[in-house]
Design a protein around this motif. Structure first.
Motif, PDB file in Angstrom:
ATOM      1  N   LEU A  32       0.830  -1.210   0.000  1.00 58.08           N
ATOM      2  CA  LEU A  32       0.000   0.000   0.000  1.00 58.08           C
ATOM      3  C   LEU A  32       0.862   1.256   0.000  1.00 58.08           C
ATOM      4  O   LEU A  32       0.499   2.261  -0.613  1.00 58.08           O
ATOM      5  CB  LEU A  32      -0.952  -0.019   1.194  1.00 58.08           C
ATOM      6  CG  LEU A  32      -2.047  -1.099   1.126  1.00 58.08           C
ATOM      7  CD1 LEU A  32      -2.789  -1.188   2.455  1.00 58.08           C
ATOM      8  CD2 LEU A  32      -3.023  -0.818  -0.014  1.00 58.08           C
ATOM      9  N   ALA A  33       1.997   1.202   0.673  1.00 57.30           N
ATOM     10  CA  ALA A  33       2.926   2.336   0.621  1.00 57.30           C
ATOM     11  C   ALA A  33       3.449   2.537  -0.799  1.00 57.30           C
ATOM     12  O   ALA A  33       3.575   3.669  -1.279  1.00 57.30           O
ATOM     13  CB  ALA A  33       4.084   2.115   1.592  1.00 57.30           C
ATOM     14  N   THR A  44       0.599   4.207  -2.886  1.00 62.64           N
ATOM     15  CA  THR A  44       0.450   5.648  -2.662  1.00 62.64           C
ATOM     16  C   THR A  44       1.629   6.429  -3.249  1.00 62.64           C
ATOM     17  O   THR A  44       1.479   7.597  -3.610  1.00 62.64           O
ATOM     18  CB  THR A  44       0.308   5.965  -1.167  1.00 62.64           C
ATOM     19  OG1 THR A  44       1.451   5.458  -0.460  1.00 62.64           O
ATOM     20  CG2 THR A  44      -0.945   5.316  -0.587  1.00 62.64           C
ATOM     21  N   PRO A 100      -7.316  -0.873   3.454  1.00 59.92           N
ATOM     22  CA  PRO A 100      -6.472   0.309   3.282  1.00 59.92           C
ATOM     23  C   PRO A 100      -7.093   1.539   3.940  1.00 59.92           C
ATOM     24  O   PRO A 100      -8.284   1.812   3.785  1.00 59.92           O
ATOM     25  CB  PRO A 100      -6.422   0.477   1.758  1.00 59.92           C
ATOM     26  CG  PRO A 100      -6.759  -0.872   1.208  1.00 59.92           C
ATOM     27  CD  PRO A 100      -7.740  -1.453   2.175  1.00 59.92           C
ATOM     28  N   GLN A 154      -5.225   4.627   3.844  1.00 56.61           N
ATOM     29  CA  GLN A 154      -4.546   5.802   3.299  1.00 56.61           C
ATOM     30  C   GLN A 154      -5.524   6.673   2.510  1.00 56.61           C
ATOM     31  O   GLN A 154      -6.423   6.168   1.844  1.00 56.61           O
ATOM     32  CB  GLN A 154      -3.401   5.362   2.375  1.00 56.61           C
ATOM     33  CG  GLN A 154      -2.257   4.665   3.092  1.00 56.61           C
ATOM     34  CD  GLN A 154      -2.466   3.179   3.275  1.00 56.61           C
ATOM     35  OE1 GLN A 154      -3.576   2.675   3.140  1.00 56.61           O
ATOM     36  NE2 GLN A 154      -1.397   2.478   3.569  1.00 56.61           N
ATOM     37  N   GLU A 155      -5.305   7.974   2.587  1.00 60.92           N
ATOM     38  CA  GLU A 155      -6.135   8.901   1.821  1.00 60.92           C
ATOM     39  C   GLU A 155      -5.779   8.810   0.340  1.00 60.92           C
ATOM     40  O   GLU A 155      -4.658   8.477  -0.038  1.00 60.92           O
ATOM     41  CB  GLU A 155      -5.921  10.330   2.318  1.00 60.92           C
ATOM     42  CG  GLU A 155      -6.415  10.567   3.747  1.00 60.92           C
ATOM     43  CD  GLU A 155      -6.266  12.015   4.155  1.00 60.92           C
ATOM     44  OE1 GLU A 155      -5.802  12.821   3.317  1.00 60.92           O
ATOM     45  OE2 GLU A 155      -6.608  12.345   5.304  1.00 60.92           O
ATOM     46  N   GLY A 156      -6.757   9.115  -0.499  1.00 59.27           N
ATOM     47  CA  GLY A 156      -6.514   9.154  -1.927  1.00 59.27           C
ATOM     48  C   GLY A 156      -6.598   7.827  -2.625  1.00 59.27           C
ATOM     49  O   GLY A 156      -6.213   7.718  -3.795  1.00 59.27           O
ATOM     50  N   LEU A 157      -7.097   6.806  -1.932  1.00 58.14           N
ATOM     51  CA  LEU A 157      -7.206   5.491  -2.541  1.00 58.14           C
ATOM     52  C   LEU A 157      -8.660   5.143  -2.836  1.00 58.14           C
ATOM     53  O   LEU A 157      -9.567   5.482  -2.063  1.00 58.14           O
ATOM     54  CB  LEU A 157      -6.612   4.406  -1.641  1.00 58.14           C
ATOM     55  CG  LEU A 157      -5.114   4.480  -1.344  1.00 58.14           C
ATOM     56  CD1 LEU A 157      -4.693   3.264  -0.530  1.00 58.14           C
ATOM     57  CD2 LEU A 157      -4.298   4.590  -2.628  1.00 58.14           C
ATOM     58  N   SER A 176      -6.670   1.099  -5.563  1.00 58.61           N
ATOM     59  CA  SER A 176      -5.903   1.855  -6.562  1.00 58.61           C
ATOM     60  C   SER A 176      -5.964   3.331  -6.182  1.00 58.61           C
ATOM     61  O   SER A 176      -6.714   3.723  -5.286  1.00 58.61           O
ATOM     62  CB  SER A 176      -6.458   1.637  -7.974  1.00 58.61           C
ATOM     63  OG  SER A 176      -7.765   2.183  -8.082  1.00 58.61           O
ATOM     64  N   ARG A 177      -5.181   4.166  -6.841  1.00 61.71           N
ATOM     65  CA  ARG A 177      -5.163   5.595  -6.534  1.00 61.71           C
ATOM     66  C   ARG A 177      -6.288   6.316  -7.287  1.00 61.71           C
ATOM     67  O   ARG A 177      -6.529   6.052  -8.471  1.00 61.71           O
ATOM     68  CB  ARG A 177      -3.815   6.213  -6.925  1.00 61.71           C
ATOM     69  CG  ARG A 177      -2.645   5.691  -6.116  1.00 61.71           C
ATOM     70  CD  ARG A 177      -1.370   6.479  -6.408  1.00 61.71           C
ATOM     71  NE  ARG A 177      -1.116   6.628  -7.836  1.00 61.71           N
ATOM     72  CZ  ARG A 177      -0.592   5.661  -8.603  1.00 61.71           C
ATOM     73  NH1 ARG A 177      -0.286   4.477  -8.067  1.00 61.71           N
ATOM     74  NH2 ARG A 177      -0.384   5.875  -9.878  1.00 61.71           N
TER      75      ARG A 177
END
Length: 301
Positions: free
Chosen positions: A131-132, A135, A148, A150-153, A274-275
């Motif tokens: 995941l890192a 991003t 996940p 994380q923001e933006g995913l 995905s982003r």
């Protein structure tokens, strides 16, 4: 030599886990699927599935056959598909996931897209690392074993893994069934563990979910590959917790047995990520859609 229709039917049974689901996918009756499977098994001289009320579990011979013919059969079917499903795909998709699920489930499901020209580059590893990388734009799509955050995913549930506590028959027979029912932690405590990591992530989750505490067992083997964990269990080195899709062939062959049967097996959800800022890509959309469609057929792993 088995014909393409027999092998195509076999692959549908293998991938869906049931004759009725395979019949629905193929648009034929279940007796027709049963007959084709019987003809293939007669030609090969051995059974390919163990049937039960839960569906059709593949034998080790079936797993080997699927690995050998799957890509070729999918390629032939793709070549004969109507327009829309046979259009060529350009570009490269960088895909990340855990080694076991990628090897046994994800990559076979993407074989038709590879036959359409899609190039796939795979990175194997743990969810956090993958995941890192996603991003940081080093990967395009990740099959993640954790949700996940994380923001933006863009994130969507893919499929649930079912986890089973399994061991070799010799160790299973040494456990007192009455004591196992009354005090499973104590009954299983003498059994050595085969673990994926030193902190017992999968085993610890099972014990806490089912028994309300950490396992007190001695850890005999630590190996960071679930296929190697299964091999160690089959060889008699200890017991472990494995996803059903990985343990199923060994269970069907009697190489391992289920040590504990909860009313509902513990689950872990796999996610697609995905982003959101990625440019529109027919290739990425095709991979996402193909995996989502495959997961509907898997139902659970």
């Amino acid at each position: 030599m088995p014909g393409l229709d027999l092998l195509a039917t076999f692959l549908e049974i293998y991938r869906t886990g049931s004759l009725s689901a395979a019949a629905a996918r193929l648009g034929v009756s279940q007796p027709a699927v049963t007959g084709q499977l019987a003809r293939l098994e007669e030609q090969l001289g051995e059974p390919l599935f163990v049937r039960s009320s839960k569906g059709a579990r593949p034998t080790p011979r079936a797993a080997a056959l699927a690995a050998r013919v799957g890509l070729h059969v999918d390629g032939l079917r793709t070549a004969l598909a109507p327009s829309g499903e046979d259009s060529m795909l350009e570009g490269t998709i960088h895909l990340g996931g855990a080694a076991e699920v990628m090897a046994l489930q994800v990559l076979p499901a993407l074989a038709p897209l590879s036959a359409r020209g899609l190039r796939i580059r795979v990175t194997l590893g743990l969810a956090g690392e993958l995941l890192a990388a996603l991003t940081a734009a080093r990967l395009d799509l990740v099959v993640s074993a954790v949700r996940p955050r994380q923001e933006g995913l863009e994130v969507a549930p893919l499929v649930d893994e079912e986890f089973l506590l399994v061991g070799p028959p010799a160790l299973a027979h040494a456990v007192d069934p009455e004591r196992l029912a009354a005090d499973p932690v104590a009954a299983l405590a003498p059994m050595p563990l085969v673990a994926y990591a030193a902190d017992l992530p999968i085993i610890r989750r099972y014990w806490r979910s089912e028994f309300g505490r950490r396992p007190p067992n001695q850890v005999a083997v630590v190996v960071p590959d679930l296929r190697a964990v299964l091999a160690a269990v089959v060889s008699g080195m200890g017991i472990s917790v494995l996803p059903r899709y990985l343990a199923a062939p060994a269970l069907a062959a009697g190489q391992v047995v289920q040590m504990h049967r909860p009313e509902v097996e513990p689950l872990n959800t796999l996610y697609l990520a995905s982003r959101r800022d990625m440019p529109a890509s027919p290739a990425l959309a095709a991979v996402w859609e193909h995996l989502a469609r495959a997961a509907q057929e898997w139902k659970s792993l």
